[in-house]
Write a protein that holds these residues in place. Structure first.
Motif, PDB file in Angstrom:
ATOM      1  N   PRO A 268       0.776  -1.113   0.179  1.00  0.00           N
ATOM      2  CA  PRO A 268       0.048  -0.053   0.055  1.00  0.00           C
ATOM      3  C   PRO A 268       1.006   1.312   0.106  1.00  0.00           C
ATOM      4  CG  PRO A 268       0.012  -0.994   2.148  1.00  0.00           C
ATOM      5  CD  PRO A 268       0.788  -2.121   1.245  1.00  0.00           C
ATOM      6  N   PRO A 272      -3.851   3.463   5.605  1.00  0.00           N
ATOM      7  CA  PRO A 272      -5.087   2.899   5.407  1.00  0.00           C
ATOM      8  C   PRO A 272      -6.235   4.099   6.028  1.00  0.00           C
ATOM      9  CG  PRO A 272      -3.973   1.927   7.241  1.00  0.00           C
ATOM     10  CD  PRO A 272      -3.093   2.725   6.520  1.00  0.00           C
ATOM     11  N   LYS A 315      -6.798  -1.207  -5.641  1.00  0.00           N
ATOM     12  CA  LYS A 315      -6.403  -0.120  -4.583  1.00  0.00           C
ATOM     13  C   LYS A 315      -7.844   0.940  -4.412  1.00  0.00           C
ATOM     14  CE  LYS A 315      -1.697   0.460  -6.359  1.00  0.00           C
ATOM     15  NZ  LYS A 315      -0.761   1.333  -6.805  1.00  0.00           N
ATOM     16  N   LEU A 316      -7.924   1.244  -3.155  1.00  0.00           N
ATOM     17  CA  LEU A 316      -9.080   2.151  -2.714  1.00  0.00           C
ATOM     18  C   LEU A 316      -8.347   3.445  -2.471  1.00  0.00           C
ATOM     19  CD1 LEU A 316     -12.183   1.894  -2.283  1.00  0.00           C
ATOM     20  CD2 LEU A 316     -11.352   1.609   0.293  1.00  0.00           C
ATOM     21  N   GLY A 320     -12.364   6.513   0.052  1.00  0.00           N
ATOM     22  CA  GLY A 320     -12.779   5.222   0.042  1.00  0.00           C
ATOM     23  C   GLY A 320     -13.953   5.226  -0.823  1.00  0.00           C
ATOM     24  N   LEU A 323     -12.848   2.671  -6.219  1.00  0.00           N
ATOM     25  CA  LEU A 323     -12.039   1.271  -6.173  1.00  0.00           C
ATOM     26  C   LEU A 323     -11.461   1.271  -7.626  1.00  0.00           C
ATOM     27  CD1 LEU A 323     -11.396  -1.121  -4.287  1.00  0.00           C
ATOM     28  CD2 LEU A 323     -13.027  -2.280  -5.550  1.00  0.00           C
ATOM     29  N   LEU A 415      -6.804  -8.208   0.501  1.00  0.00           N
ATOM     30  CA  LEU A 415      -7.493  -7.335   0.767  1.00  0.00           C
ATOM     31  C   LEU A 415      -8.651  -6.967   1.658  1.00  0.00           C
ATOM     32  CD1 LEU A 415      -8.464  -8.095  -3.200  1.00  0.00           C
ATOM     33  CD2 LEU A 415      -7.330  -5.789  -2.417  1.00  0.00           C
ATOM     34  N   GLU A 417      -8.699  -5.308   4.489  1.00  0.00           N
ATOM     35  CA  GLU A 417      -8.883  -4.061   4.925  1.00  0.00           C
ATOM     36  C   GLU A 417      -9.764  -3.381   3.792  1.00  0.00           C
ATOM     37  OE1 GLU A 417      -5.831  -0.711   5.520  1.00  0.00           O
ATOM     38  OE2 GLU A 417      -5.860  -2.059   7.239  1.00  0.00           O
ATOM     39  N   THR A 418      -9.428  -3.565   2.673  1.00  0.00           N
ATOM     40  CA  THR A 418     -10.290  -2.985   1.526  1.00  0.00           C
ATOM     41  C   THR A 418     -11.569  -3.323   1.637  1.00  0.00           C
ATOM     42  OG1 THR A 418      -8.316  -2.580   0.328  1.00  0.00           O
ATOM     43  CG2 THR A 418     -10.537  -2.529  -1.201  1.00  0.00           C
ATOM     44  N   CYS A 419     -11.912  -4.783   1.826  1.00  0.00           N
ATOM     45  CA  CYS A 419     -13.464  -5.221   1.832  1.00  0.00           C
ATOM     46  C   CYS A 419     -14.107  -4.602   3.101  1.00  0.00           C
ATOM     47  CB  CYS A 419     -13.088  -6.527   2.128  1.00  0.00           C
ATOM     48  SG  CYS A 419     -14.762  -7.605   1.841  1.00  0.00           S
TER      49      CYS A 419
END
Length: 471
Positions: A268, A272, A315-316, A320, A323, A415, A417-419
């Motif tokens: 990353p 975050p 990547k986000l 947020g 995507l 993924l 954290e993105t989810c």
């Protein structure tokens, strides 16, 4: 006295049985320890295990795991001619052995087939340790013969050792140039690179190359890694960058593992937007249409665009709301490669990780319906040449059937954290309401102008009423 005698006999029998049990377990422990000890002249057991695809996974589409042109390795020995009439015959592999032997004799006139056999016999135990199956039904002679013929066939196709001067193009098979015709070359590449069961260890190819030319081992590594890199680049799975980078180059376990080495998610680049606790559960991804309803935008990115290095670099953005997903060009080989890469990870998680599986789970759940595929195609996330979106959606829905994967394990799911961030956004009532307003009214400029006029008119009436009351 008689009872005491019977008691003594039973106790004696019990001691004998326990001693036999102890000897049996000790023998098995010794065998286990010897199988885990370094073998083959100091080489440890292969870290990449080639295993039979489980029935639960194979039954979804067995054609994705079986060779069409050439059968490689012990799982396909003896080669059933009934499976495909186009499987490379014994004659083809013997011809390949003859080519490499001629190239070897150009440098070492005393080279014989017996030298190849003796060297591979020393590696037999190491090679057997690279498979989940013991292949007790294959004799040492059969196993070494298989390794020699299969290895020579692969090298004659991918490396092109030559026995004559370099200007004699009739002998050389250059990297990336089909030796017979394009369709046959593609079939060979598909079988030797893409299939999880159709593999022999890479160090076997190195050894045969070492025996064939003075720089044979280095040439095998260089030519095959170049071939794999070009393959991944042309398929648009990865940008043009080497997989084995000094100072810690990793030699692949086999050709499929070499392709897998190109697919690693980028670290990353930004902090975050939210912190995920170990107690938080992500469960599964929502569909693309659900995320769109919650105000999440999808944006496809080409390789090398904004740091996209491989198809895994999902990547986000900081807010947020968008995507960014690397564009996936879907062709007839996409599902086969992804499925076999997941099989490699299923049996070698500690050695290779589970990032390809995490990516496939993401895509299979985000693009599981026709409307999802339609949306992602419009956003340039998916490009396909199938007849309709229904077929693509079904392929995505079936992609991970039979796969074991824990989405809440941070070591498995890069993924996660993105989810979780997208899940929080999807549960927000205010964000869903604003997203509904934007879809309902803000897409039409006339509706926006009318809404603004109504708001201004309402404000004017309120002001007028206030002044009337004050006066």
């Amino acid at each position: 006295m008689e009872q005491q005698g019977q008691s003594s006999d039973s106790a004696h029998s019990y001691v004998i049985e326990m001693a036999q049990l102890a000897n049996e377990l000790t023998g098995k422990l010794d065998a286990l320890n010897s199988s885990q000890a370094p073998v083959g002249g100091g080489r440890s057991s292969c870290p990449i295990i080639v295993a039979k695809v489980r029935d639960l996974t194979r039954n979804v589409d067995c054609g994705e795991y079986d060779p069409d042109h050439v059968a490689i390795g012990p799982y396909n020995y003896p080669r059933p001619q009934s499976r495909s009439p186009h499987l490379a015959m014994e004659h083809d592999k013997l011809t390949s052995l003859g080519k490499l032997l001629s190239a070897a004799r150009a440098m070492r006139p005393d080279m014989t087939v017996n030298v190849y056999i003796n060297e591979l016999r020393c590696l037999e135990e190491s090679v057997r340790n690279c498979y989940a199956n013991t292949f007790a039904d294959m004799t040492s002679e059969q196993f070494v013969r298989m390794l020699l013929l299969d290895g020579c066939y692969i090298l004659s196709r991918l490396v092109g050792f030559q026995a004559q001067p370099a200007d004699d193009a009739s002998v050389t098979v250059e990297v990336g140039v089909p030796s017979a015709n394009r369709a046959e070359a593609l079939a060979v590449v598909r079988d030797v690179f893409y299939l999880a069961e159709n593999q022999i260890p890479f160090f076997v190819l190195e050894k045969i190359g070492e025996l064939t030319a003075l720089d044979g081992k280095d040439r095998v590594i260089k030519k095959i890694t170049e071939y794999a890199l070009d393959l991944m680049r042309r398929q648009k799975y990865k940008e043009a960058a080497p997989a084995m980078v000094p100072p810690q180059p990793t030699v692949p376990g086999n050709l499929l593992h070499l392709l897998h080495m190109h697919l690693k998610p980028a670290p990353p680049s930004a902090p975050p937007a939210a912190t995920v606790n170990d107690s938080d559960q992500v469960r599964r991804w929502r569909s693309a249409t659900e995320y769109s309803f919650a105000g999440v935008k999808f944006k496809g990115r080409a390789m090398n665009e904004k740091g996209m290095r491989s198809i895994l670099d999902v990547k986000l953005n900081r807010g947020g709301s968008t995507l960014e997903v690397p564009r996936l060009d879907i062709d007839s080989e996409t599902w086969r490669l992804l499925r076999n890469l997941m099989e490699l990870e299923q049996r070698n998680r500690e050695a290779v990780g589970s990032h390809v599986t995490a990516y496939c789970v993401f895509m299979s759940q985000v693009a599981c319906t026709t409307k999802d595929v339609e949306l992602l195609s419009k956003r340039d996330v998916i490009v396909h040449g199938h007849g309709n979106n229904d077929e693509v959606a079904k392929c995505f829905a079936d992609l991970c059937k039979g796969i074991q994967f824990d989405p809440d394990d941070p070591e498995c799911n890069y993924l996660r954290e993105t989810c979780w961030i997208l899940e929080k956004r999807s549960r927000s009532s205010s964000r869903r309401w604003m997203a509904w307003l934007r879809r309902k009214y803000f897409r039409n400029p006339w509706l926006v102008i009318g809404l603004l006029a109504a708001v201004v008119g309402l404000a004017c009436e309120v002001v007028q009423a206030v002044y009337s009351v004050l006066s």
